[in-house]
Structures are given as C-alpha cells and as structure tokens.
Design an enzyme around this catalytic site. Structure first.
Site, PDB file in Angstrom:
ATOM      1  N   GLU A 105       0.840  -1.178   0.000  1.00 53.31           N
ATOM      2  CA  GLU A 105       0.000   0.000   0.000  1.00 53.31           C
ATOM      3  C   GLU A 105       0.881   1.235   0.000  1.00 53.31           C
ATOM      4  O   GLU A 105       1.949   1.244   0.601  1.00 53.31           O
ATOM      5  CB  GLU A 105      -0.887  -0.019   1.247  1.00 53.31           C
ATOM      6  CG  GLU A 105      -1.762  -1.244   1.246  1.00 53.31           C
ATOM      7  CD  GLU A 105      -2.557  -1.440   2.528  1.00 53.31           C
ATOM      8  OE1 GLU A 105      -3.310  -2.402   2.590  1.00 53.31           O
ATOM      9  OE2 GLU A 105      -2.434  -0.621   3.435  1.00 53.31           O
ATOM     10  N   CYS A 118       3.769   8.368   1.193  1.00 53.27           N
ATOM     11  CA  CYS A 118       4.382   7.413   2.115  1.00 53.27           C
ATOM     12  C   CYS A 118       4.593   6.103   1.357  1.00 53.27           C
ATOM     13  O   CYS A 118       3.638   5.466   0.914  1.00 53.27           O
ATOM     14  CB  CYS A 118       3.439   7.222   3.304  1.00 53.27           C
ATOM     15  SG  CYS A 118       4.099   6.125   4.534  1.00 53.27           S
ATOM     16  N   CYS A 125       7.437  -7.073   7.183  1.00 54.82           N
ATOM     17  CA  CYS A 125       8.699  -6.640   7.791  1.00 54.82           C
ATOM     18  C   CYS A 125       9.130  -7.714   8.785  1.00 54.82           C
ATOM     19  O   CYS A 125       8.300  -8.279   9.499  1.00 54.82           O
ATOM     20  CB  CYS A 125       8.512  -5.304   8.505  1.00 54.82           C
ATOM     21  SG  CYS A 125      10.037  -4.693   9.258  1.00 54.82           S
ATOM     22  N   CYS A 129       8.338  -5.089  15.473  1.00 60.29           N
ATOM     23  CA  CYS A 129       8.136  -4.116  16.546  1.00 60.29           C
ATOM     24  C   CYS A 129       6.750  -4.386  17.148  1.00 60.29           C
ATOM     25  O   CYS A 129       5.796  -4.659  16.418  1.00 60.29           O
ATOM     26  CB  CYS A 129       8.232  -2.696  16.010  1.00 60.29           C
ATOM     27  SG  CYS A 129       9.861  -2.356  15.313  1.00 60.29           S
ATOM     28  N   CYS A 132       3.480  -2.458  15.854  1.00 64.09           N
ATOM     29  CA  CYS A 132       3.346  -2.219  14.405  1.00 64.09           C
ATOM     30  C   CYS A 132       2.662  -3.389  13.714  1.00 64.09           C
ATOM     31  O   CYS A 132       3.117  -4.528  13.817  1.00 64.09           O
ATOM     32  CB  CYS A 132       4.736  -1.996  13.802  1.00 64.09           C
ATOM     33  SG  CYS A 132       4.717  -1.858  12.012  1.00 64.09           S
ATOM     34  N   GLY A 182       7.692  -2.019   5.799  1.00 60.00           N
ATOM     35  CA  GLY A 182       9.046  -2.543   5.640  1.00 60.00           C
ATOM     36  C   GLY A 182      10.143  -1.669   6.212  1.00 60.00           C
ATOM     37  O   GLY A 182       9.932  -0.498   6.519  1.00 60.00           O
ATOM     38  N   SER A 214      13.084   6.466   6.761  1.00 61.21           N
ATOM     39  CA  SER A 214      12.851   6.171   8.176  1.00 61.21           C
ATOM     40  C   SER A 214      13.379   4.778   8.490  1.00 61.21           C
ATOM     41  O   SER A 214      13.068   3.813   7.791  1.00 61.21           O
ATOM     42  CB  SER A 214      11.352   6.235   8.472  1.00 61.21           C
ATOM     43  OG  SER A 214      11.104   5.818   9.791  1.00 61.21           O
ATOM     44  N   SER A 236      13.325   5.675  14.131  1.00 62.07           N
ATOM     45  CA  SER A 236      12.202   5.250  14.982  1.00 62.07           C
ATOM     46  C   SER A 236      12.749   4.944  16.367  1.00 62.07           C
ATOM     47  O   SER A 236      13.217   3.840  16.621  1.00 62.07           O
ATOM     48  CB  SER A 236      11.549   4.002  14.371  1.00 62.07           C
ATOM     49  OG  SER A 236      10.800   4.381  13.245  1.00 62.07           O
ATOM     50  N   CYS A 360      -0.243   5.650   9.979  1.00 66.02           N
ATOM     51  CA  CYS A 360       1.020   4.975  10.295  1.00 66.02           C
ATOM     52  C   CYS A 360       0.771   3.645  10.970  1.00 66.02           C
ATOM     53  O   CYS A 360      -0.014   3.569  11.911  1.00 66.02           O
ATOM     54  CB  CYS A 360       1.818   5.755  11.329  1.00 66.02           C
ATOM     55  SG  CYS A 360       2.547   7.209  10.715  1.00 66.02           S
TER      56      CYS A 360
HETATM   57  N1  SAH Z   1      10.583   0.371   9.239  1.00 65.39           N
HETATM   58  C1  SAH Z   1      10.801   1.744   9.270  1.00 65.39           C
HETATM   59  C2  SAH Z   1       9.864   2.526   8.387  1.00 65.39           C
HETATM   60  C3  SAH Z   1       8.433   2.090   8.368  1.00 65.39           C
HETATM   61  S1  SAH Z   1       7.520   2.312   9.859  1.00 65.39           S
HETATM   62  C4  SAH Z   1      10.786   2.280  10.675  1.00 65.39           C
HETATM   63  O1  SAH Z   1      10.428   1.534  11.586  1.00 65.39           O
HETATM   64  O2  SAH Z   1      11.184   3.416  10.865  1.00 65.39           O
HETATM   65  C5  SAH Z   1       7.164   4.061   9.775  1.00 65.39           C
HETATM   66  C6  SAH Z   1       6.828   4.692  11.108  1.00 65.39           C
HETATM   67  O3  SAH Z   1       5.520   4.304  11.566  1.00 65.39           O
HETATM   68  C7  SAH Z   1       7.806   4.293  12.199  1.00 65.39           C
HETATM   69  O4  SAH Z   1       8.220   5.378  12.967  1.00 65.39           O
HETATM   70  C8  SAH Z   1       6.965   3.348  12.988  1.00 65.39           C
HETATM   71  O5  SAH Z   1       7.481   3.186  14.237  1.00 65.39           O
HETATM   72  C9  SAH Z   1       5.601   3.975  12.932  1.00 65.39           C
HETATM   73  N2  SAH Z   1       4.536   3.070  13.348  1.00 65.39           N
HETATM   74  C10 SAH Z   1       4.474   1.746  13.179  1.00 65.39           C
HETATM   75  N3  SAH Z   1       3.342   1.237  13.726  1.00 65.39           N
HETATM   76  C11 SAH Z   1       2.661   2.280  14.242  1.00 65.39           C
HETATM   77  C12 SAH Z   1       1.405   2.417  14.903  1.00 65.39           C
HETATM   78  N4  SAH Z   1       0.625   1.362  15.133  1.00 65.39           N
HETATM   79  N5  SAH Z   1       1.026   3.645  15.282  1.00 65.39           N
HETATM   80  C13 SAH Z   1       1.784   4.718  15.025  1.00 65.39           C
HETATM   81  N6  SAH Z   1       2.988   4.656  14.402  1.00 65.39           N
HETATM   82  C14 SAH Z   1       3.427   3.456  14.008  1.00 65.39           C
HETATM   83 FE1  SF4 Z   2       9.230  -2.996  10.624  1.00 67.09          FE
HETATM   84 FE2  SF4 Z   2       9.220  -0.329  10.983  1.00 67.09          FE
HETATM   85 FE3  SF4 Z   2       7.061  -1.827  11.624  1.00 67.09          FE
HETATM   86 FE4  SF4 Z   2       9.276  -2.027  13.097  1.00 67.09          FE
HETATM   87  S1  SF4 Z   2       7.975  -0.195  12.836  1.00 67.09           S
HETATM   88  S2  SF4 Z   2       8.024  -3.754  12.344  1.00 67.09           S
HETATM   89  S3  SF4 Z   2      10.851  -1.800  11.546  1.00 67.09           S
HETATM   90  S4  SF4 Z   2       7.895  -1.517   9.567  1.00 67.09           S
END
Ligand code: SAH
Ligand code: SF4
Length: 391
Positions: A105, A118, A125, A129, A132, A182, A214, A236, A360
């Site tokens: 997406e 974005c 991924c 985390c 996420c 990712g 990021s 992050s 996000c």
């Molecule tokens: N993998 C990379 C880029 C993709 S995630 C990274 O982790 O930086 C992009 C951003 O969205 C990151 O800062 C991530 O921590 C945030 N993110 C992921 N899940 C989220 C959620 N449920 N609510 C708000 N932000 C989130």
């Molecule tokens: Fe992957 Fe970024 Fe999500 Fe962490 S926040 S699982 S690194 S996409």
C-alpha cells in the site's frame, strides 16, 4: 539434428527489461549496450517519470525505429493498481499488486501546499516491533526498485489523469517518506536507486530535504547510506532506554541505543557542510502507560543532548489485537512541553487517513489476514469499486 537444440525461431523470447526502475546512469548504460546514444536516457526518463508515460508509442521525440526496437526488448511496467481509496480528509491510498501473490500500500497525504507520499520498501517486515501491524504480518519479500519507484509513478500518474495536465510541471507530490511497510535499510540495494530517481532532476526532482528515509536503527546500513546518497533521515526511537526499547523495537538488542546515537552523530557529521543545521527526526510513538511518562521525556532530553534532532510524537494507531492504547491528548501535550522547554523542536503528528486504514502502522490493516483480505477485496470488486490499473 539433435532435438534438444533449440533453433532461434523456437527459442523462447527473452524477458523484457523493465525501464521503470532504472536510474539515469543505468539507462545510459542500457542505451549504450544496445548501440544507441546515451542522451536517449534523459529523453526516456522524462517521458516515464515526468510525464507518466508507460508506452513507447507516445514518445514523440524518439524515432520510430528506436521505438520499435525498444518495444521488442523493453517495457515500462508499473505495479498494478488493484484498488484505490480516498479518505474524507483528502488522504489517498493505493493498493498495488506486486508479483503474483503480494500487495503493498502507498499513501498520499495532502497538507496545505505539501503533498507527502508514504512509500513501502518491503512486503511485510521481519523486525516485529510490538506496536506495528506490518511487523505482525511477518516478512514476505523485498520490493524491487521498479516496485518502489512505481508507487511514486502511480501517485503521479493518478494526479495527471485527474487533472488532465500532462504538460504542467505542477507537482503531484512534494515530499516522499520511506515510512510505509518494511524496513528500507534492509532492502538497501533496491531502495537507494529508487531514492536516486526521486532526487533526479529529469525524474521527480525532489530536494534532498524532501526525501526522508525512516529506519528502526540498522546501524551499519545508516553509515552505508550516508556514503552513497544524501537524503533526510528519520529514526524510529520509541523508547529512551535499552530495556524498554528491546521490548518495543527488538532490533535494539542487536544495535542498542548507544550505538544508534553514535551512528546518528556520524550521519550528521558527514553532512557538516550544510552548516551544521541538519537534524535527524526522532519518531516516537505514544503508548499509554508504556513510554509516555515525564521520566521518559527527561530521559530523552539526556539521550539526545549531543544529537541534533527534532522530535515527532506519533499518536499510536491501534489495530486488531494490538496490546497498547494511545496516550491521552493531555499526556502527549505534557510530554511535548518537557521537550520543547528543553529546547527541542517537537511536533505531534496529525493522524490522517485512519478511516481508510492508511495511518502509520495501519498499512497492513487489510493485508494482515490474507483470507479476510481476499474476501474484503472480492466484496469491493463485486460492488464495482475496483478500478483498472493505468494502461
Ligand atoms: N521500518 C521503518 C519505516 C516504516 S515504519 C521504521 O520503523 O522506521 C514508519 C513509522 O511508523 C515508524 O516510525 C513506525 O514506528 C511507525 N509506526 C508503526 N506502527 C505504528 C502504529 N501502530 N502507530 C503509530 N505509528 C506506528
Ligand atoms: Fe518494521 Fe518499521 Fe514496523 Fe518495526 S515499525 S516492524 S521496523 S515496519
């Protein structure tokens, strides 16, 4: 005659080269390799990326002979748009089919004059985390350069189609953030050429300030990135001590905060020529009762005191079975105040597009459960909502 030997007539056609994912330098090499002048690269790159053209026929300043030659050996193949959705707040989301079985997406977020796309770098991924939903999906595969820049191409082309404005240089998008699905630094070799095309004057011509990668903090690749390309960096962070960060961002066990902060300093040192104004954006998701206390804000002040940074607080976007809740508005504002008083620029990210699962960390909202996803898309197809991919 040996029956196993294939004659030229019976040999299968070679797969066509997809020119969409080639940088200008790669296109120059390609044209030289087929006995053409290298300036053809500039012509073609403009047609593909500035004018959103995906067939050679329309390329009116390219001779007919070269167009036919290109048709036999090359193609411009963007990812197929399976579905697109517009949010009430102007956010747009495209679901793109990549390969046989995968979807990604990409989301366009308009905000005044700014239009930020974005972009995803992987399907799923591997880093898992805890907050996420992309991480919960697991890792399926890396995207190719064509699939990554293809997301920019699709957004651009969609804008042209809506505005019937092929010749205008008005921008369909002004900023790109590699913040979709990712971890971009774990797909380095495909991501860097895609960002090269975002910066390329003859393609999207975005300034390095407006292309942001990021990362969750893949330390060695952060060094490698600053060796090969100059773009903005967002990290992050999400936690201010290793114990909590190990839990929220498990890759922290491999690259703990001390190493991450040192890598940020090295990154900024590389670009000292900018007069030291350069900063890293620290992303920090606000999780109620987990990382949102005043003590965490004070810990952050200490952690970042030698790393020029601006801080972006991200209200947590929930997803099914998420083990967290978003901090209250009051808590987020109190957290922000501590950081602002300590001298940091600290913003709170507006949550956009959540009515279409485009906020996000929600990007996988529809992709997470493959069965449900298929059923939901089937419903949309039946309802006639599905759209055709650009021709
Ligand atoms: N993998 C990379 C880029 C993709 S995630 C990274 O982790 O930086 C992009 C951003 O969205 C990151 O800062 C991530 O921590 C945030 N993110 C992921 N899940 C989220 C959620 N449920 N609510 C708000 N932000 C989130
Ligand atoms: Fe992957 Fe970024 Fe999500 Fe962490 S926040 S699982 S690194 S996409």
């Amino acid at each position: 005659m040996n029956p196993s030997v294939t004659t030229p007539e019976s040999s299968p056609a070679l797969p066509k080269v997809n020119l969409l994912g080639m940088t200008r330098a790669q296109l120059e090499e390609f044209f030289i390799s087929i006995g053409e002048k290298k300036f053809r690269a500039t012509q073609i790159i403009k047609w593909i990326h500035q004018l959103g053209v995906d067939n050679f026929e329309e390329m009116s300043n390219v001779s007919k002979a070269l167009r036919s030659k290109l048709e036999t050996i090359a193609e411009i193949r963007p990812p197929e748009v399976v579905y697109k959705e517009f949010s009430n707040d102007g956010t747009r989301k495209w679901v793109l089919k990549v390969g046989e079985n995968s979807m990604v997406e990409t989301v366009l977020i308009p905000d005044g004059d700014r239009k930020t796309l974005c972009v995803s770098s992987q399907v799923g991924c591997a880093l898992d985390c805890s907050f996420c939903s992309t991480g919960k999906q697991g890792f399926q595969r890396d995207l190719t350069t064509a699939e990554i820049i293809g997301q920019v191409w699709v957004a651009n082309r969609s804008y042209f189609e809506e505005n019937q404005d092929y010749d205008s240089r008005t921008r369909a998008l002004t900023n790109v953030v590699m913040m979709g699905m990712g971890e971009p630094l774990l797909n380095f070799d495909a991501v860097v050429p895609a960002m090269d095309l975002m910066l390329e004057d003859y393609a999207y011509g975005l300034s390095k300030r407006r292309v942001t990668l990021s990362t969750s903090g893949i330390v060695p690749m952060m060094d490698k990135l600053s060796d090969v390309i100059d773009v903005s960096l967002a990290v992050s962070l999400h936690a201010t001590n290793d114990e909590l960060r190990n839990e929220l961002v498990p890759v922290n066990k491999k690259y703990p905060l001390k190493e991450l902060m040192a890598a940020c300093q090295r990154f900024l040192a590389k670009f000292q020529a900018d007069g030291g104004r350069r900063k890293i954006t620290m992303e920090y998701v606000m999780l109620a009762g987990v990382n949102d206390q005043a003590s965490h804000a004070y810990e952050m002040v200490q952690l970042l005191k030698n790393v020029p940074s601006k801080i972006n607080l991200i209200p947590f976007n929930p997803f099914p079975q998420a083990p967290y809740q978003c901090s209250s508005r009051k808590q987020i504002l109190a957290f922000q105040q501590i950081l602002t008083e300590a001298g940091f620029v600290c913003t709170i990210r507006a949550t956009r597009g959540d009515d279409i699962d485009a906020a996000c960390g929600q990007l996988v909202g529809q992709v997470q459960d493959r069965t449900k996803r298929a059923a939901r898309w089937q419903q949309k197809i039946n309802a006639g909502e599905i759209i055709r991919s650009p021709q």
